[in-house]
Design a protein around this motif. Structure first.
Motif, short mmCIF file in Angstrom:
data_model
loop_
_atom_site.label_atom_id
_atom_site.label_comp_id
_atom_site.label_asym_id
_atom_site.label_seq_id
_atom_site.Cartn_x
_atom_site.Cartn_y
_atom_site.Cartn_z
N ALA A 162 0.83 -1.20 0.00
CA ALA A 162 0.00 0.00 0.00
C ALA A 162 0.87 1.26 0.00
CB ALA A 162 -0.90 0.00 1.23
N PRO A 163 0.40 2.34 -0.58
CA PRO A 163 1.18 3.60 -0.58
C PRO A 163 1.40 4.10 0.84
CG PRO A 163 -0.64 3.70 -2.15
CD PRO A 163 -0.87 2.48 -1.33
N PHE A 164 2.66 4.41 1.16
CA PHE A 164 2.99 4.87 2.50
C PHE A 164 2.20 6.11 2.91
CE2 PHE A 164 5.57 7.69 5.16
CZ PHE A 164 5.77 6.90 6.27
N PRO A 165 2.09 7.16 2.06
CA PRO A 165 1.33 8.33 2.49
C PRO A 165 -0.12 8.00 2.84
CG PRO A 165 2.65 8.84 0.56
CD PRO A 165 2.72 7.35 0.74
N PHE A 246 6.21 11.88 8.67
CA PHE A 246 5.76 11.89 10.04
C PHE A 246 6.25 10.62 10.75
CE2 PHE A 246 2.68 14.48 7.78
CZ PHE A 246 2.56 15.58 8.61
N GLY A 247 6.61 10.76 12.00
CA GLY A 247 6.99 9.58 12.77
C GLY A 247 8.47 9.30 12.82
N GLY A 248 9.30 10.17 12.27
CA GLY A 248 10.74 9.98 12.37
C GLY A 248 11.33 9.28 11.16
N ALA A 249 12.65 9.19 11.18
CA ALA A 249 13.37 8.68 10.01
C ALA A 249 13.04 7.23 9.70
CB ALA A 249 14.88 8.85 10.24
N TYR A 250 12.97 6.38 10.73
CA TYR A 250 12.72 4.97 10.47
C TYR A 250 11.38 4.76 9.78
CZ TYR A 250 16.72 3.51 13.28
OH TYR A 250 17.99 3.29 13.75
N ALA A 251 10.41 5.63 10.10
CA ALA A 251 9.09 5.46 9.51
C ALA A 251 9.12 5.62 8.00
CB ALA A 251 8.12 6.48 10.12
N VAL A 252 9.92 6.56 7.52
CA VAL A 252 9.92 6.84 6.08
C VAL A 252 10.95 6.02 5.33
CG1 VAL A 252 11.61 8.71 6.03
CG2 VAL A 252 9.66 8.78 4.48
N LEU A 253 11.88 5.37 6.02
CA LEU A 253 12.94 4.66 5.33
C LEU A 253 12.42 3.51 4.48
CD1 LEU A 253 15.87 4.59 7.92
CD2 LEU A 253 15.87 5.62 5.65
N ALA A 254 11.40 2.82 4.96
CA ALA A 254 10.85 1.72 4.17
C ALA A 254 10.26 2.24 2.86
CB ALA A 254 9.78 0.97 4.96
N TYR A 255 9.53 3.33 2.96
CA TYR A 255 8.95 3.94 1.76
C TYR A 255 10.05 4.41 0.82
CZ TYR A 255 6.59 7.56 -1.00
OH TYR A 255 6.12 8.35 -2.03
N MET A 256 11.04 5.10 1.35
CA MET A 256 12.13 5.60 0.53
C MET A 256 12.91 4.44 -0.10
SD MET A 256 15.33 8.08 1.50
CE MET A 256 16.11 6.88 2.57
N ALA A 257 13.20 3.42 0.70
CA ALA A 257 13.99 2.30 0.19
C ALA A 257 13.26 1.59 -0.94
CB ALA A 257 14.28 1.32 1.33
N GLN A 258 11.99 1.31 -0.74
CA GLN A 258 11.24 0.58 -1.76
C GLN A 258 11.08 1.41 -3.03
OE1 GLN A 258 7.82 -0.44 0.63
NE2 GLN A 258 8.61 -2.47 1.09
N GLU A 259 10.83 2.70 -2.89
CA GLU A 259 10.69 3.54 -4.07
C GLU A 259 12.02 3.68 -4.81
OE1 GLU A 259 7.88 5.37 -5.43
OE2 GLU A 259 6.98 3.71 -4.32
N ALA A 260 13.09 3.94 -4.06
CA ALA A 260 14.40 4.14 -4.69
C ALA A 260 14.90 2.87 -5.35
CB ALA A 260 15.42 4.62 -3.65
#
Length: 435
Positions: A162-165, A246-260
């Motif tokens: 599912a989309p992270f946002p 939102f929620g700090g760096a670890y929260a967005v890393l999964a989204y960033m990693a999968q997209e990148a």
């Protein structure tokens, strides 16, 4: 409260946050504790209540809360100039180190001892994510609703991609509707509150100015290199990332990693884990890993530049698009700090996001584990399901053992992250040498 110049000399502000920027290891918790010691205990620029109000305010904003807290302290003491100095000094030392390490990584990653070092780093990163997950879960999942939100977030991300946002927005809406949020009584402040009309004018002006500052590099790239250049993709991606972190760096890393990795193909999963390990070993916000991603993305697709020049431009652009919005949020919203922190629905939405972040971090940990513990993975798409599974023949037991030892060292014996990373690097180099 107004952000106007105070009695604190500007050179004292520079000296204090230069020191913070150089020694701010240990992730957001350690960085916030360090700033508390400097700003509240040693310098007495803010009292305990003012510092906590500022921290609560920064947790409501997208982006790295520690860097935003530094920016707010500078803004309160010396206005916009103070905010730029404090926020900039918090980021720049780590950014310089990450850039140097990114260049070294791009040119030396094929060396045998470097491969061994990063084998150890990847294993340690799994343990670091597990520690973050355990800490946050203990603090955040104190009701059945919050535990349900965490489980739902994990399932939506891992099973259905599912989309992270959308996951974060849904958690915020559910939190605002159902989660209980304590009502905090206002704390008296000796300083008068500015009028709403004045605050609205200052907010609008800050949004206009800093929105233009934020967008300027992307506009220049669009005019010079066109909409299809990799630098334009980097600008667009990290701009979007800046408003959903939102929620700090670890929260967005999964989204960033999968997209990148999966969408853009800028780097592979192993390189993403390497970048996170590098960010853990340097001062400054963990989200500086975005600079590593931007460097490798442009380094891999450099035309019309040389790979090195393209990489430096990509790193700088990723950093700009990640951190320029932090100044926008602070300069636009800091005058509203006391009113925002007592908004019950907003606090309830934040509690929902925090609960969902536990599931997001669990997904991040599992995603990294699949790529660190197994040589190969496969993507399975059946009906609504869209998930990644390992190929069992490629299981690496040595990586699992290293990760388990690192986890015990961090969680059971409470060794520092730097100590655990150093041990993991040494073990990885030794194993590579034996092999």
């Amino acid at each position: 409260m107004s952000g106007s110049p105070s009695q604190v000399p500007l050179h004292d502000l520079v000296r204090a946050f230069g020191r913070v920027g150089l020694i701010s290891f240990g992730g957001p918790a350690g960085q916030i504790a360090l700033m508390h010691r400097v700003v509240v205990d040693e310098r007495k620029w803010l009292d305990e209540a003012q510092y906590l109000r500022a921290l609560n305010f920064c947790t409501l904003l997208p982006g790295p809360e520690a860097q935003q807290l530094a920016t707010y302290v500078g803004w309160r003491l010396h206005g916009v100039a103070g905010g730029l100095i404090a926020g900039g000094l918090f980021v720049l030392p780590g950014a310089a180190v990450i850039l140097g390490l990114s260049i070294l990584y791009a040119y030396a990653a094929d060396l045998t001892w470097v491969q061994g070092a990063f084998f150890g780093i990847k294993a340690a990163v799994l343990a670091i994510i597990l520690q973050a997950l355990v800490r946050l879960a203990r603090r955040a999942l104190d009701t059945g609703l919050k535990r349900g939100l965490a489980l739902a977030a994990f399932g939506l991300l891992f099973l259905f991609n599912a989309p992270f946002p959308a996951v974060i927005l849904g958690a915020a809406l559910i939190g605002a509707l159902f989660a209980a949020a304590p009502v905090t009584e206002p704390t008296p402040d000796a300083e008068p509150r500015p009028r709403k009309r004045d605050m609205a004018w200052r907010t609008g002006r800050a949004v206009a100015v800093w929105g233009a500052v934020w967008a300027a590099p992307a506009l220049a790239i669009l005019l010079v290199l066109g909409p299809d250049h990799v630098l334009m993709d980097i600008a667009a991606f990290f701009s979007k990332l800046a408003v959903v972190t939102f929620g700090g760096a670890y929260a967005v890393l999964a989204y960033m990693a999968q997209e990148a990795v999966q969408t853009h193909g800028w780097l592979d999963a192993g390189q993403m884990a390497d970048g996170l390990g590098l960010a853990e070993t340097t001062p400054g916000p963990l989200i500086l890993v975005t600079q590593f991603v931007g460097f490798l993305a442009a380094f891999r697709f450099p035309e019309p530049f040389t790979p090195l020049i393209a990489g430096i431009l990509g790193a700088g652009l990723a950093t700009w698009m990640t951190f320029a919005p932090c100044f926008l949020w602070i300069f636009a919203l800091a005058p509203w700090i006391e009113r925002l922190e007592h908004a019950r629905r907003l606090q309830a939405a934040l509690s929902g996001v925090t609960a969902a972040v536990v599931g997001v971090i669990a997904n991040l940990g599992l995603w990294f584990a699949l790529h660190v513990l197994f040589d190969q993975t496969r993507r399975v798409q059946t009906g609504p399901l869209d998930l990644t599974l390992p190929l069992l023949a490629g299981f690496q037991p040595v990586a699992l053992i290293l990760a388990a030892v690192a986890a015990v060292a961090l969680i059971r014996f409470r060794l520092g992250i730097m100590t655990v990373l150093a041990g993991a690097v040494a073990a990885g180099v030794a194993l590579q040498a034996v092999a």
